[in-house]
Design a protein around this motif. Structure first.
Motif, PDB file in Angstrom:
ATOM      1  N   TYR A  87       0.846  -1.183   0.000  1.00 17.15           N
ATOM      2  CA  TYR A  87       0.000   0.000   0.000  1.00 17.15           C
ATOM      3  C   TYR A  87       0.888   1.242   0.000  1.00 17.15           C
ATOM      4  CZ  TYR A  87      -3.312  -3.608   1.242  1.00 17.15           C
ATOM      5  OH  TYR A  87      -4.055  -4.762   1.233  1.00 17.15           O
ATOM      6  N   GLU A  88       0.422   2.277  -0.692  1.00 14.31           N
ATOM      7  CA  GLU A  88       1.211   3.492  -0.858  1.00 14.31           C
ATOM      8  C   GLU A  88       0.410   4.703  -0.400  1.00 14.31           C
ATOM      9  OE1 GLU A  88       2.981   3.696  -4.813  1.00 14.31           O
ATOM     10  OE2 GLU A  88       2.612   1.552  -5.068  1.00 14.31           O
ATOM     11  N   GLY A  89       1.126   5.726   0.029  1.00  9.53           N
ATOM     12  CA  GLY A  89       0.445   6.931   0.461  1.00  9.53           C
ATOM     13  C   GLY A  89       1.399   8.039   0.807  1.00  9.53           C
ATOM     14  N   ARG A 114      -5.467   1.876   5.944  1.00  8.18           N
ATOM     15  CA  ARG A 114      -6.156   3.127   5.624  1.00  8.18           C
ATOM     16  C   ARG A 114      -6.509   3.906   6.895  1.00  8.18           C
ATOM     17  NH1 ARG A 114      -9.757   1.253   2.473  1.00  8.18           N
ATOM     18  NH2 ARG A 114      -8.860   1.925   0.488  1.00  8.18           N
ATOM     19  N   HIS A 115      -6.944   3.185   7.930  1.00  7.35           N
ATOM     20  CA  HIS A 115      -7.293   3.824   9.196  1.00  7.35           C
ATOM     21  C   HIS A 115      -6.071   4.501   9.817  1.00  7.35           C
ATOM     22  CE1 HIS A 115      -9.250   4.547  13.036  1.00  7.35           C
ATOM     23  NE2 HIS A 115      -8.252   3.934  13.644  1.00  7.35           N
ATOM     24  N   GLY A 121      -2.802  11.726  10.137  1.00  6.44           N
ATOM     25  CA  GLY A 121      -2.500  12.866   9.271  1.00  6.44           C
ATOM     26  C   GLY A 121      -1.964  12.544   7.909  1.00  6.44           C
ATOM     27  N   GLY A 122      -2.060  11.277   7.493  1.00  2.00           N
ATOM     28  CA  GLY A 122      -1.604  10.907   6.166  1.00  2.00           C
ATOM     29  C   GLY A 122      -2.755  10.664   5.218  1.00  2.00           C
ATOM     30  N   ASN A 123      -2.428  10.294   3.999  1.00  2.00           N
ATOM     31  CA  ASN A 123      -3.437   9.969   2.993  1.00  2.00           C
ATOM     32  C   ASN A 123      -2.991   8.738   2.225  1.00  2.00           C
ATOM     33  OD1 ASN A 123      -5.378  12.384   2.997  1.00  2.00           O
ATOM     34  ND2 ASN A 123      -3.380  13.377   2.856  1.00  2.00           N
ATOM     35  N   LYS A 219       4.710   9.298  14.557  1.00  2.12           N
ATOM     36  CA  LYS A 219       3.503   8.633  15.066  1.00  2.12           C
ATOM     37  C   LYS A 219       2.804   7.844  13.961  1.00  2.12           C
ATOM     38  CE  LYS A 219       2.419  11.718  18.943  1.00  2.12           C
ATOM     39  NZ  LYS A 219       1.467  12.714  19.493  1.00  2.12           N
ATOM     40  N   LEU A 220       2.763   8.409  12.766  1.00  2.30           N
ATOM     41  CA  LEU A 220       2.162   7.707  11.634  1.00  2.30           C
ATOM     42  C   LEU A 220       2.951   6.443  11.310  1.00  2.30           C
ATOM     43  CD1 LEU A 220       0.382   7.277   9.147  1.00  2.30           C
ATOM     44  CD2 LEU A 220       1.776   8.980   7.940  1.00  2.30           C
ATOM     45  N   LEU A 221       4.267   6.569  11.230  1.00  2.00           N
ATOM     46  CA  LEU A 221       5.111   5.417  10.904  1.00  2.00           C
ATOM     47  C   LEU A 221       4.988   4.330  11.970  1.00  2.00           C
ATOM     48  CD1 LEU A 221       8.317   7.296   9.686  1.00  2.00           C
ATOM     49  CD2 LEU A 221       6.514   6.277   8.269  1.00  2.00           C
ATOM     50  N   ASP A 222       4.971   4.746  13.231  1.00  3.08           N
ATOM     51  CA  ASP A 222       4.838   3.773  14.327  1.00  3.08           C
ATOM     52  C   ASP A 222       3.490   3.055  14.275  1.00  3.08           C
ATOM     53  OD1 ASP A 222       7.351   4.364  15.273  1.00  3.08           O
ATOM     54  OD2 ASP A 222       6.667   5.666  16.893  1.00  3.08           O
ATOM     55  N   ALA A 223       2.426   3.806  13.960  1.00  4.63           N
ATOM     56  CA  ALA A 223       1.094   3.206  13.891  1.00  4.63           C
ATOM     57  C   ALA A 223       1.020   2.166  12.780  1.00  4.63           C
ATOM     58  CB  ALA A 223       0.040   4.294  13.673  1.00  4.63           C
ATOM     59  N   LEU A 224       1.618   2.469  11.641  1.00  2.45           N
ATOM     60  CA  LEU A 224       1.639   1.509  10.538  1.00  2.45           C
ATOM     61  C   LEU A 224       2.468   0.281  10.904  1.00  2.45           C
ATOM     62  CD1 LEU A 224       2.090   4.036   7.591  1.00  2.45           C
ATOM     63  CD2 LEU A 224       0.092   2.569   7.955  1.00  2.45           C
TER      64      LEU A 224
END
Length: 241
Positions: A87-89, A114-115, A121-123, A219-224
């Motif tokens: 998946y990319e974003g 996606r969540h 804060g990403g897309n 935070k985004l990277l950690d969540a993924l």
């Protein structure tokens, strides 16, 4: 010259990885299983499997665990069937993000990914939206102070694709993805031991993030990365402390 903060960024990444040891074995077992399924159980004829086994051994995974994962992949033992998906974003300030997964339920996985993008804060983008910003390769990072000329001679003789000196004095040796192990071993024989090495999707250009942007991106990277089905998260973001 490139990557003014490469050394600091790698130390930061290593520290975060060391704090997540609980998921490492699970990820490695999945990768060994899928590599064996895709290319067979013979390490000499399956470079992806050899690389996965080398990584497992580097993390001190028991031999029985590795052998059983190979047997599950080749069908000698029963086990969960995993599929690969990517998946990319985009993250903070448009930094590119790619997420590689191994899953037994793509519907669940895409919803989780996606969540995470939306919450932090990403897309999430479409297939191919950021992949062109990365190169599949091996990278070995050597500490500042390493002899550039001697390392370059040894690396090119070993079959490396490129040698890059960063602004902080660290040196990167770039290899083909399946030549990584051979180049690494040849350099160690020549007396050069990398501080960090991996086969990765290397960003062709970095997006430097500082302050609150850097915190939000992390935070985004950690969540993924925390998602059960996620194997690797790649980004063009270079987060400065």
């Amino acid at each position: 010259m490139a990557g003014h903060s490469k050394w600091a960024n790698i130390q930061h990444r290593k520290g975060r990885q060391d704090a997540k040891r609980g998921k490492v074995f699970t990820k490695l077992i999945k990768e060994v299983t899928v590599a064996a399924k895709m290319g067979g159980g013979d390490l000499s004829a399956n470079p992806r499997l050899r690389l996965a086994v080398d990584k497992a051994k580097a993390e001190s995974m028991p031999k029985d665990n590795i052998e059983n994962a190979i047997k599950r992949g080749t069908g000698q033992l029963e086990g969960v069937v995993y599929e690969e998906c990517r998946y990319e974003g985009y993250g903070i300030a448009g930094a590119a993000v790619m997420v590689d997964c191994l899953t037994d339920n793509k519907v669940r996985t895409v919803a989780d990914v996606r969540h995470a993008f939306s919450k932090y804060g990403g897309n999430m983008g479409t297939d191919g939206s950021v992949a062109f910003q990365f190169k599949h390769c091996g990278t070995l990072l050597f500490a500042p102070g390493t002899s550039e000329d001697a390392l370059m001679d040894a690396a090119l003789e070993a079959g490396a694709e490129d040698v890059v000196t960063n602004e902080d004095g660290s040196i990167e040796v770039i290899t083909g993805p399946w030549e990584f192990t051979a180049v690494k071993e040849a350099l160690e024989t020549a007396g050069f031991k990398a501080e960090f090495g991996e086969v990765t999707m290397k960003a062709l250009n970095e997006t430097v993030l500082t302050g609150d942007d850097g915190i939000r991106m992390q935070k985004l990277l950690d969540a993924l990365d925390a998602l059960d089905d996620v194997q690797e998260v790649y980004t063009s973001a270079a987060i400065e402390d």
